[in-house]
Design a protein around this motif. Structure first.
Motif, PDB file in Angstrom:
ATOM      1  N   ARG A  65      85.928  40.688  36.144  1.00 56.16           N
ATOM      2  CA  ARG A  65      87.131  40.013  35.653  1.00 56.16           C
ATOM      3  C   ARG A  65      88.053  41.005  34.961  1.00 56.16           C
ATOM      4  NH1 ARG A  65      85.789  34.292  33.462  1.00 56.16           N
ATOM      5  NH2 ARG A  65      86.931  35.111  31.696  1.00 56.16           N
ATOM      6  N   GLY A  66      89.298  40.629  34.880  1.00 57.35           N
ATOM      7  CA  GLY A  66      90.291  41.528  34.319  1.00 57.35           C
ATOM      8  C   GLY A  66      90.135  41.799  32.838  1.00 57.35           C
ATOM      9  N   ASP A  67      89.354  40.943  32.132  1.00 53.03           N
ATOM     10  CA  ASP A  67      89.204  41.145  30.691  1.00 53.03           C
ATOM     11  C   ASP A  67      87.983  42.000  30.354  1.00 53.03           C
ATOM     12  OD1 ASP A  67      87.237  39.467  31.436  1.00 53.03           O
ATOM     13  OD2 ASP A  67      87.656  37.905  29.971  1.00 53.03           O
ATOM     14  N   ALA A  68      87.577  42.848  31.294  1.00 51.95           N
ATOM     15  CA  ALA A  68      86.455  43.788  31.104  1.00 51.95           C
ATOM     16  C   ALA A  68      85.121  43.085  30.969  1.00 51.95           C
ATOM     17  CB  ALA A  68      86.697  44.690  29.893  1.00 51.95           C
ATOM     18  N   SER A  69      85.032  41.825  31.374  1.00 44.72           N
ATOM     19  CA  SER A  69      83.743  41.145  31.368  1.00 44.72           C
ATOM     20  C   SER A  69      83.280  40.939  32.806  1.00 44.72           C
ATOM     21  CB  SER A  69      83.843  39.796  30.655  1.00 44.72           C
ATOM     22  OG  SER A  69      84.689  38.927  31.374  1.00 44.72           O
ATOM     23  N   SER A  70      81.983  40.875  32.990  1.00 42.80           N
ATOM     24  CA  SER A  70      81.443  40.728  34.347  1.00 42.80           C
ATOM     25  C   SER A  70      80.229  39.817  34.310  1.00 42.80           C
ATOM     26  CB  SER A  70      81.085  42.095  34.934  1.00 42.80           C
ATOM     27  OG  SER A  70      80.276  42.817  34.040  1.00 42.80           O
ATOM     28  N   PRO A  71      80.428  38.526  34.567  1.00 45.87           N
ATOM     29  CA  PRO A  71      79.287  37.613  34.683  1.00 45.87           C
ATOM     30  C   PRO A  71      78.550  37.808  36.010  1.00 45.87           C
ATOM     31  CG  PRO A  71      81.335  36.425  35.039  1.00 45.87           C
ATOM     32  CD  PRO A  71      81.714  37.839  34.705  1.00 45.87           C
ATOM     33  N   SER A  72      77.286  37.475  36.011  1.00 48.62           N
ATOM     34  CA  SER A  72      76.508  37.578  37.251  1.00 48.62           C
ATOM     35  C   SER A  72      75.406  36.525  37.236  1.00 48.62           C
ATOM     36  CB  SER A  72      75.910  38.978  37.419  1.00 48.62           C
ATOM     37  OG  SER A  72      75.021  39.266  36.374  1.00 48.62           O
ATOM     38  N   ALA A  73      74.869  36.252  38.403  1.00 48.16           N
ATOM     39  CA  ALA A  73      73.808  35.245  38.524  1.00 48.16           C
ATOM     40  C   ALA A  73      72.894  35.620  39.677  1.00 48.16           C
ATOM     41  CB  ALA A  73      74.412  33.860  38.756  1.00 48.16           C
ATOM     42  N   TRP A  74      71.603  35.293  39.524  1.00 48.00           N
ATOM     43  CA  TRP A  74      70.598  35.578  40.551  1.00 48.00           C
ATOM     44  C   TRP A  74      69.706  34.355  40.756  1.00 48.00           C
ATOM     45  CZ3 TRP A  74      69.242  39.390  43.901  1.00 48.00           C
ATOM     46  CH2 TRP A  74      69.891  40.614  43.778  1.00 48.00           C
ATOM     47  N   VAL A  75      69.250  34.163  41.956  1.00 43.17           N
ATOM     48  CA  VAL A  75      68.136  33.248  42.211  1.00 43.17           C
ATOM     49  C   VAL A  75      67.132  33.973  43.102  1.00 43.17           C
ATOM     50  CG1 VAL A  75      69.426  31.100  41.958  1.00 43.17           C
ATOM     51  CG2 VAL A  75      69.343  32.211  44.183  1.00 43.17           C
ATOM     52  N   ARG A  76      65.856  33.702  42.841  1.00 41.68           N
ATOM     53  CA  ARG A  76      64.787  34.337  43.620  1.00 41.68           C
ATOM     54  C   ARG A  76      63.736  33.284  43.937  1.00 41.68           C
ATOM     55  NH1 ARG A  76      65.058  40.050  41.607  1.00 41.68           N
ATOM     56  NH2 ARG A  76      66.278  39.939  39.711  1.00 41.68           N
ATOM     57  N   THR A  77      63.117  33.428  45.070  1.00 40.83           N
ATOM     58  CA  THR A  77      61.986  32.566  45.378  1.00 40.83           C
ATOM     59  C   THR A  77      60.881  33.427  45.972  1.00 40.83           C
ATOM     60  OG1 THR A  77      61.236  30.615  46.586  1.00 40.83           O
ATOM     61  CG2 THR A  77      62.925  31.941  47.656  1.00 40.83           C
ATOM     62  N   SER A  78      59.662  33.142  45.563  1.00 37.72           N
ATOM     63  CA  SER A  78      58.513  33.935  45.994  1.00 37.72           C
ATOM     64  C   SER A  78      57.398  32.978  46.357  1.00 37.72           C
ATOM     65  CB  SER A  78      58.082  34.853  44.845  1.00 37.72           C
ATOM     66  OG  SER A  78      56.763  35.292  45.007  1.00 37.72           O
ATOM     67  N   ARG A  79      56.672  33.286  47.423  1.00 42.42           N
ATOM     68  CA  ARG A  79      55.564  32.413  47.787  1.00 42.42           C
ATOM     69  C   ARG A  79      54.455  33.186  48.466  1.00 42.42           C
ATOM     70  NH1 ARG A  79      56.787  28.020  52.043  1.00 42.42           N
ATOM     71  NH2 ARG A  79      54.532  28.144  52.141  1.00 42.42           N
ATOM     72  N   GLU A  80      53.273  32.673  48.265  1.00 41.98           N
ATOM     73  CA  GLU A  80      52.086  33.167  48.956  1.00 41.98           C
ATOM     74  C   GLU A  80      51.151  31.989  49.103  1.00 41.98           C
ATOM     75  OE1 GLU A  80      49.686  35.587  45.890  1.00 41.98           O
ATOM     76  OE2 GLU A  80      51.723  35.424  45.158  1.00 41.98           O
ATOM     77  N   SER A  81      49.947  32.247  49.589  1.00 38.67           N
ATOM     78  CA  SER A  81      49.091  31.116  49.939  1.00 38.67           C
ATOM     79  C   SER A  81      48.708  30.270  48.731  1.00 38.67           C
ATOM     80  CB  SER A  81      47.834  31.627  50.639  1.00 38.67           C
ATOM     81  OG  SER A  81      47.158  32.533  49.793  1.00 38.67           O
ATOM     82  N   ASP A  82      48.616  30.855  47.553  1.00 39.16           N
ATOM     83  CA  ASP A  82      48.145  30.107  46.402  1.00 39.16           C
ATOM     84  C   ASP A  82      49.065  30.218  45.193  1.00 39.16           C
ATOM     85  OD1 ASP A  82      47.746  32.713  45.853  1.00 39.16           O
ATOM     86  OD2 ASP A  82      45.599  32.572  45.420  1.00 39.16           O
ATOM     87  N   TYR A  83      50.291  30.657  45.403  1.00 40.42           N
ATOM     88  CA  TYR A  83      51.187  30.846  44.263  1.00 40.42           C
ATOM     89  C   TYR A  83      52.626  30.763  44.759  1.00 40.42           C
ATOM     90  CZ  TYR A  83      51.844  32.551  39.440  1.00 40.42           C
ATOM     91  OH  TYR A  83      52.119  32.661  38.106  1.00 40.42           O
TER      92      TYR A  83
END
Lengths: 378, 69
Positions: free
Chosen positions: A113-131
């Protein structure tokens, strides 16, 4: 979790793949919509020690526009090894081979953004046989004092489902939440200081559902019982880092990390990285050293003589230490057209010492990392 | 007491700082001056450390990938 994974018998194994699909849709739409430059990278890392061998491929894409940057990655861990079986009191005498694969997908976006701020966002998904694990994070960073100081805060939340491959009805949950605050200061034209404070809370099932702990009587193992950890863990870590360029071609990173949690684990980590560039930065080399010392959890015992509230067979909660050393080489050939290529290889050796872990007193791990990256402009 | 020492050290560090003009920032922009010059490598290494030590990581990164004993 590190056991035989003969199938997807648990409730976790049948989870819908909506997270993976959403991630791929968002990534594809971002790639089509915004980039003025794109970076792709493929990494492979192999970690091998007496407990397991883990092969980890990773593919990442970064699409950057003028005001927005989108990132996406896929990674997997293919784990093979042998786990001691404690089905009888004469423990540590048998082991069962296991092989397991974990997949993880993540997408993130950052806005400038022009006011020297920078928001960010993440999503992650992980899977295996038992978790299965679903994670989301949001952060905001802002620059102050004519861009000398950068402050950022990141809030993370993770929801895990823990299953057992041999028990389809077994399903437990674990919530994690964390807040990391960081400050980076340009102290001089050749010196940067950085400070991170990280606090995290974990609430729910934190045992290994497969791990059993032996009970001793008169020095003789008489029974095995299921591992049991507290269901709440609050973790704090503080890490100052200094980065110094004492020449146009030499860079030195020094870091120290102090960690403490309410299980009684305390640790100190010191690390240094020395980078050197040659040939107008087309060739880079790095040496790395790391030392780690840890005081074990209050309830951890090398041997349990009585059935208390908590017991653990996890060496990661014992008093232990490690020393690591490694080297890395990066090659960045001259750009051809609008494309820039990067190839790197790294090799690390880590030696672990265990003070009060009965099955072993030490072990050595070796890690090999290979990376190929390409960046191009549109 | 520890907090007071930290505050004093931080204050001394700030005093020792100089103003970095825009034309002096070329070296600061180099990859090797970043806290994590290679984020992908750092993430993969952190995953390994979290699987072998009790104080790395924290927020869960999924169950395996660790080869936990």
């Amino acid at each position: 979790m590190g056991v035989n994974s003969g199938g997807r018998g648990s409730g976790v194994g049948r989870q819908k793949e909506w997270g993976v699909l959403c991630a791929m849709v968002i990534l594809c739409s971002s790639l089509a919509a915004c980039p003025s430059s794109t970076t792709t990278g493929a990494d492979y890392r192999r970690h091998s020690d007496p407990l397991a061998t883990v092969d980890s491929p990773r593919v990442a894409v970064v699409a950057a526009g003028e005001e927005m940057e989108m990132q996406g990655y896929w990674t997997a861990d293919v784990v093979t090894g042998a786990t001691p079986v404690m089905a009888a009191p004469d423990v540590y005498t048998r082991a069962t081979e296991f092989s397991e694969t974990r997949h993880e997908v993540g997408v993130g976006a950052q806005w400038q953004r022009g006011d020297a701020s920078s928001p960010s966002a993440w999503v992650r998904t992980s899977r295996e046989s038992d978790y299965a694990s679903q994670a989301a994070s949001a952060s905001v960073a802002r620059e102050f004092r004519e861009r000398h100081l950068r402050l950022s805060a990141t809030k993370r939340a993770v929801y895990d489902r823990v299953g057992r491959v041999d028990d389809p009805g077994f399903s437990e949950s674990l919530w994690s939440s964390g807040l990391a605050t960081e400050a980076t200061y340009a102290m001089r034209p050749d010196l940067v200081g950085h400070l991170t404070w990280d606090v995290q809370g974990q609430f729910g099932y934190q045992h290994n559902p497969y791990r059993m702990v032996p009970l001793f009587e008169g020095g003789v193992p008489t029974a095995v019982v299921a591992e049991r950890h507290p269901e709440r863990r609050i973790r704090h870590a503080v890490e100052p880092v200094a980065i110094w360029s004492f020449d146009e071609a030499w860079f030195l990173h020094g870091r120290y990390r102090f960690y403490a949690d309410d299980w009684g684990v305390r640790s100190h980590t010191v690390g240094a990285e020395l980078w050197r560039t040659w040939l107008d930065d087309r060739l880079r080399g790095r040496l790395r050293l790391r030392g780690y010392g840890q005081q074990g959890a209050r309830f951890y015992r090398a041997r349990y003589d009585a059935l208390g509230t908590y017991r653990s067979g996890d060496y990661r909660l014992s008093t232990m230490g490690s020393v690591a050393a490694g080297a890395r080489v990066d090659i960045r050939p001259s750009p051809f057209g609008e494309r820039r290529l990067r190839v790197s290889a790294a090799y690390d050796v880590t030696h672990y010492r265990f003070v009060d872990y009965a099955p072993r007193t030490s072990m050595t791990a070796r890690s090999l990392g290979l990376s190929l990256g390409m960046e191009w402009e549109r | 007491m520890k907090i007071a020492i930290l505050v004093i050290v931080a204050a001394l560090a700030m005093v020792a700082c100089t103003t970095v003009e825009p034309w002096e920032r070329e070296r600061l922009a180099h990859d090797c001056m970043q806290v994590t010059p290679d984020a992908g490598e750092a993430e993969m290494r952190a995953k390994t450390e979290a699987a072998r030590e009790g104080s790395s990581g924290g927020v869960s990164r999924g169950g395996a990938g660790c080869g936990c004993e």
